[in-house]
Design an enzyme around this catalytic site. Structure first.
Site, short mmCIF file in Angstrom:
data_model
loop_
_atom_site.label_atom_id
_atom_site.label_comp_id
_atom_site.label_asym_id
_atom_site.label_seq_id
_atom_site.Cartn_x
_atom_site.Cartn_y
_atom_site.Cartn_z
N GLY A 100 40.52 17.08 0.21
CA GLY A 100 39.35 16.65 0.67
C GLY A 100 39.06 15.18 0.10
O GLY A 100 38.33 14.40 0.78
N ARG A 103 30.90 21.22 -5.91
CA ARG A 103 31.80 20.24 -5.43
C ARG A 103 31.93 20.33 -3.63
O ARG A 103 31.59 21.41 -3.10
CB ARG A 103 33.15 20.18 -5.65
CG ARG A 103 34.28 19.61 -5.38
CD ARG A 103 34.99 20.14 -4.00
NE ARG A 103 36.13 19.39 -3.57
CZ ARG A 103 36.77 19.48 -2.37
NH1 ARG A 103 36.44 20.48 -1.75
NH2 ARG A 103 37.81 18.86 -2.01
N VAL A 104 31.76 19.27 -3.07
CA VAL A 104 31.57 19.25 -1.61
C VAL A 104 32.99 18.62 -1.15
O VAL A 104 33.19 17.36 -1.51
CB VAL A 104 30.41 18.63 -1.16
CG1 VAL A 104 30.46 18.69 0.48
CG2 VAL A 104 29.01 19.57 -1.59
N THR A 114 42.65 18.69 7.25
CA THR A 114 42.80 19.77 6.33
C THR A 114 43.76 19.15 4.92
O THR A 114 44.62 18.32 5.25
CB THR A 114 43.45 21.17 6.55
OG1 THR A 114 43.65 21.79 5.37
CG2 THR A 114 45.11 20.77 7.25
N THR A 169 42.32 26.17 4.60
CA THR A 169 41.26 25.58 5.57
C THR A 169 41.75 25.72 7.03
O THR A 169 42.74 25.73 7.33
CB THR A 169 41.04 24.12 5.11
OG1 THR A 169 40.33 24.05 3.76
CG2 THR A 169 40.08 23.52 6.05
N1 ASP Z 1 40.02 19.85 2.92
C1 ASP Z 1 39.53 20.83 2.07
C2 ASP Z 1 38.69 20.35 1.12
O1 ASP Z 1 38.90 19.67 0.42
C3 ASP Z 1 40.63 21.79 1.62
C4 ASP Z 1 41.95 22.01 2.53
O2 ASP Z 1 41.93 21.59 3.46
O3 ASP Z 1 42.65 22.96 2.23
O4 ASP Z 1 37.67 21.17 0.87
#
Ligand code: ASP
Length: 328
Positions: free
Chosen positions: A248, A222-223, A245, A194
């Site tokens: 989530g 999924r969000v 990041t 991310t």
């Molecule tokens: N935080 C992001 C999510 O859960 C994924 C990530 O940061 O790698 O969508």
């Protein structure tokens, strides 16, 4: 209230503190997770460093020319969205059905205006769309098909979903399927990438943005936190600009990005103390893993993560660039 966080101060040294005297104007991350020297080749490391450097240079050029922190955040994130190395834009992870579904957010610390998109499959640069949501609508968050239609109306570049899909992500999804791993955030830390940016401009305005494909093998629809203001992104000139990041679901439940700003505002913690409390206290307390970049209004940067590594970099007011990947 600060007493409740007393345990945190012992952990501050684990965070990657920046020298007190240098004012940071732009910081970026390219995801946190199981990033170790053992799994990296020198060529691959070089590619990551190059991409991070390019993003910092583009963002810094905006700030140096007197541009806004919002413009700098967008410029930096665009570079990372266009790079196939990161889990954002091209190179995004795939959902259970092999489709790239993208989330992005942006926030303006001066006005507290914010824009976000979730689950878009055809918008080349989701960070641009998040910004249009912020600036051209009365809303904060648009999702899915309707967000894509709005992108088209706004003249943003539309691409087929295949544009985002790189061979390595297909392989990762296949491996996940073969291992029969359920779609749980705990398994996602190997598919980091991310991207996010925080910036401080000459007028003293802060901005933050985040863009992602989410978690590998996620359920369609999924969000994650990168689409949620207060969880994955937050900016307020009174305190700090934050991009996160990691897993989530935990960032959403801990409202991590806003918590950092709130700890600064209501408990008078420094940005370093607040970010440490949010990651080592709140996030880890929920069982989550990840990292955060948080920049305060004086240009003090906190970079805190409880994973093995985090792609990250920053540029100071003199244009000096620093890039780091591993914990040490
Ligand atoms: N935080 C992001 C999510 O859960 C994924 C990530 O940061 O790698 O969508």
């Amino acid at each position: 209230m600060a007493l409740g966080f007393s345990g945190v101060f012992g952990l501050v040294q684990l965070a990657q503190a920046q020298p007190d005297t240098v004012r940071i104007v732009l910081a970026i991350h390219g995801g946190a997770g199981t990033i170790t020297r053992a799994q990296m080749t020198p060529e691959r490391e070089q590619q990551y460093r190059e991409a991070l450097r390019q993003a910092l240079q583009e963002g810094y050029a905006v700030l140096q020319a007197g541009g806004s922190s919002l413009d700098a955040v967008v410029a930096a994130i665009r570079v990372l969205e266009d790079s196939p190395l990161f889990n954002a834009g091209r190179g995004a992870v795939l959902n259970r059905d092999g489709v790239a579904e993208l989330d992005a957010t942006i926030m303006d610390g001066r006005t507290l205006k914010a824009g976000a998109v979730a689950g878009v499959q055809t918008v080349k640069n989701p960070i641009l769309l998040a910004r249009r949501v912020m600036e051209a609508t009365p809303h904060v968050l648009l999702i899915g098909r309707a967000a894509e239609a709005f992108a088209q109306e706004q003249g943003l570049e539309i691409v087929p979903n295949e544009y985002f899909i790189v061979p390595e992500r297909r392989l990762q999804l296949q491996r996940l399927r073969e291992q029969g791993i359920g779609i749980v955030p705990e398994e996602a830390s190997s598919t980091y990438g991310t991207v996010g940016a925080v910036a401080l401009d000459r007028r003293g305005n802060l901005a933050a943005g985040t863009s992602t494909g989410g978690l590998m093998g996620k359920l369609p629809g999924r969000v994650g936190d990168s689409a949620i203001i207060g969880a994955g992104t937050y900016a307020d000139n009174a305190t700090c600009a934050v991009s996160t990041t990691g897993q989530g679901e935990y960032f959403i439940r801990g409202v991590v990005a806003h918590e950092i700003a709130a700890l600064m505002k209501y408990a008078s913690l420094s940005v370093q103390q607040a970010a440490s409390a949010a990651i080592y206290g709140t996030l880890a307390g929920l069982g989550g893993q990840g990292g955060v970049i948080a920049l305060d209004r004086n240009g003090q940067l906190a970079v805190v993560f409880n994973t093995e590594g985090m792609y990250r970099g920053y540029v100071d007011e003199h244009g000096h660039i620093t890039i780091q990947i591993y914990r040490d």
